[in-house]
Write a protein that holds these residues in place. Structure first.
Motif, PDB file in Angstrom:
ATOM      1  N   ASP A   1      25.622  17.434  40.667  1.00 13.57           N
ATOM      2  CA  ASP A   1      25.757  18.801  40.543  1.00 13.57           C
ATOM      3  C   ASP A   1      27.251  19.158  41.071  1.00 13.57           C
ATOM      4  O   ASP A   1      27.555  19.098  42.378  1.00 13.57           O
ATOM      5  CB  ASP A   1      25.006  19.408  41.536  1.00 13.57           C
ATOM      6  N   LEU A   2      27.889  19.854  39.964  1.00  9.39           N
ATOM      7  CA  LEU A   2      29.294  20.097  40.326  1.00  9.39           C
ATOM      8  C   LEU A   2      29.454  21.478  40.200  1.00  9.39           C
ATOM      9  O   LEU A   2      30.350  22.021  39.872  1.00  9.39           O
ATOM     10  CB  LEU A   2      30.234  19.368  39.182  1.00  9.39           C
ATOM     11  N   HIS A   3      28.472  22.359  40.694  1.00  6.85           N
ATOM     12  CA  HIS A   3      28.660  23.722  40.614  1.00  6.85           C
ATOM     13  C   HIS A   3      27.177  24.295  41.380  1.00  6.85           C
ATOM     14  O   HIS A   3      26.320  24.619  41.008  1.00  6.85           O
ATOM     15  CB  HIS A   3      28.326  24.277  38.833  1.00  6.85           C
ATOM     16  N   THR A   4      27.696  24.625  42.408  1.00 14.22           N
ATOM     17  CA  THR A   4      27.000  25.035  43.468  1.00 14.22           C
ATOM     18  C   THR A   4      27.670  26.289  44.405  1.00 14.22           C
ATOM     19  O   THR A   4      28.775  26.336  44.453  1.00 14.22           O
ATOM     20  CB  THR A   4      26.314  24.189  44.449  1.00 14.22           C
ATOM     21  N   HIS A   5      26.592  26.985  45.088  1.00 14.78           N
ATOM     22  CA  HIS A   5      27.156  28.270  46.087  1.00 14.78           C
ATOM     23  C   HIS A   5      26.610  28.210  47.359  1.00 14.78           C
ATOM     24  O   HIS A   5      25.112  28.103  47.313  1.00 14.78           O
ATOM     25  CB  HIS A   5      26.978  29.790  45.260  1.00 14.78           C
ATOM     26  N   SER A   6      27.226  28.403  48.338  1.00 16.80           N
ATOM     27  CA  SER A   6      26.812  28.798  49.399  1.00 16.80           C
ATOM     28  C   SER A   6      26.830  30.143  50.101  1.00 16.80           C
ATOM     29  O   SER A   6      27.323  31.074  49.429  1.00 16.80           O
ATOM     30  CB  SER A   6      27.478  27.810  50.740  1.00 16.80           C
TER      31      SER A   6
END
Length: 271
Positions: free
Chosen positions: A5-10
């Motif tokens: 997973d090279l696309h995540t948001h916090s």
């Protein structure tokens, strides 16, 4: 196939959980290679990295940069030098541009009689503010039932609260990533196909295409793989995970064919 997973948001941008919680969601899904790519900030990256190290997940420092050419024309960067002062100044300016855009959105909504204030929005965004925070404020104020409905009724093009993005151009986004020592990838290209300009982007230093993405159809993935071959670009994968309450895909991680995974390892880690 490997899961990455090279696309995540916090919650440092428009995600709904902490960097640590995002990594744990990825771990639960069996992800072996991870990047936190918050919008226009790397402030949560080291916290995510610490959890990845604890659980021996391969990690690369990431970010997602918006452009002014389209609301969804974004580029992710990896292997960034987080201590690069020019890059951090660039991200800080992007965040200020975002704040100015959101203030204008709020003014337009108030003028239209919508129940919202600046405090309602900015208290939700200690770092990078976005339209998602406006939508969440609309939900909290009882104006809409969901974040998605807030976008649909008020924040997309043609609606009363819409203000165009104040980001940089696509070429500028790529060049800023490259100047920070990073690997530049176009994010979710399938949803902005009408804005593709791979000749200009590759000339600017584009390294890869996010081929494996939840909204991409089989045909789109094949088209993107063909472009990757044509321009000598990497194929990457990302879920665009925003947390369980983000209104998008609810699980982290995407499978990627072994051959593309191997190329990523070589590029990111010299493996």
């Amino acid at each position: 196939m490997p899961k990455i997973d090279l696309h995540t948001h916090s919650d440092f941008s428009d995600g709904t959980c902490s960097p640590e919680e995002v990594v744990h969601a990825a771990l639960k899904s069996g992800v072996g290679l991870f990047a936190l790519t918050d919008h226009d900030t790397t402030d949560g990256v080291r916290r995510a990295e610490a959890v990845c190290k604890e659980y021996r997940i391969l990690f690369t420092a990431g970010v997602e940069i918006s452009t002014r050419e389209h609301d969804h024309l974004h580029f992710t960067g990896y292997n960034l030098n987080l201590d690069n002062p020019q890059f951090q100044a660039f991200l800080a300016q992007n965040r200020e541009n975002r704040r100015n855009r959101i203030r204008q959105i709020i003014r337009q909504l108030i003028s239209a009689g919508v129940n919202i204030t600046e405090e309602d929005v900015f208290k939700r965004a200690p770092n990078t503010v976005s339209r998602a925070h406006v939508a969440d404020a609309l939900k909290a104020n009882g104006v809409v039932p969901t974040r998605q409905e807030g976008f649909r009724r008020y924040l997309v093009k043609g609606q009363v609260g819409y203000v165009p993005s104040a980001g940089v151009t696509a070429v500028e986004a790529i060049r800023h990533i490259k100047r920070a020592g990073g690997v530049a990838v176009i994010a979710h290209p399938g949803i902005v196909a009408e804005h593709w300009n791979f000749p200009a982007w590759t000339e600017a230093g584009l390294d890869g295409i996010e081929v494996f993405y939840p909204a991409h159809t089989f045909t789109m993935k094949q088209d993107l793989l063909a472009l990757a071959r044509k321009y000598g670009l990497l194929a990457t994968a990302g879920s665009d995970y925003h947390g369980l309450h983000g209104g998008r895909i609810t699980s982290a991680g995407m499978q990627i064919p072994q051959s593309h995974y191997n190329k990523l390892l070589h590029k990111l880690f010299n493996q």
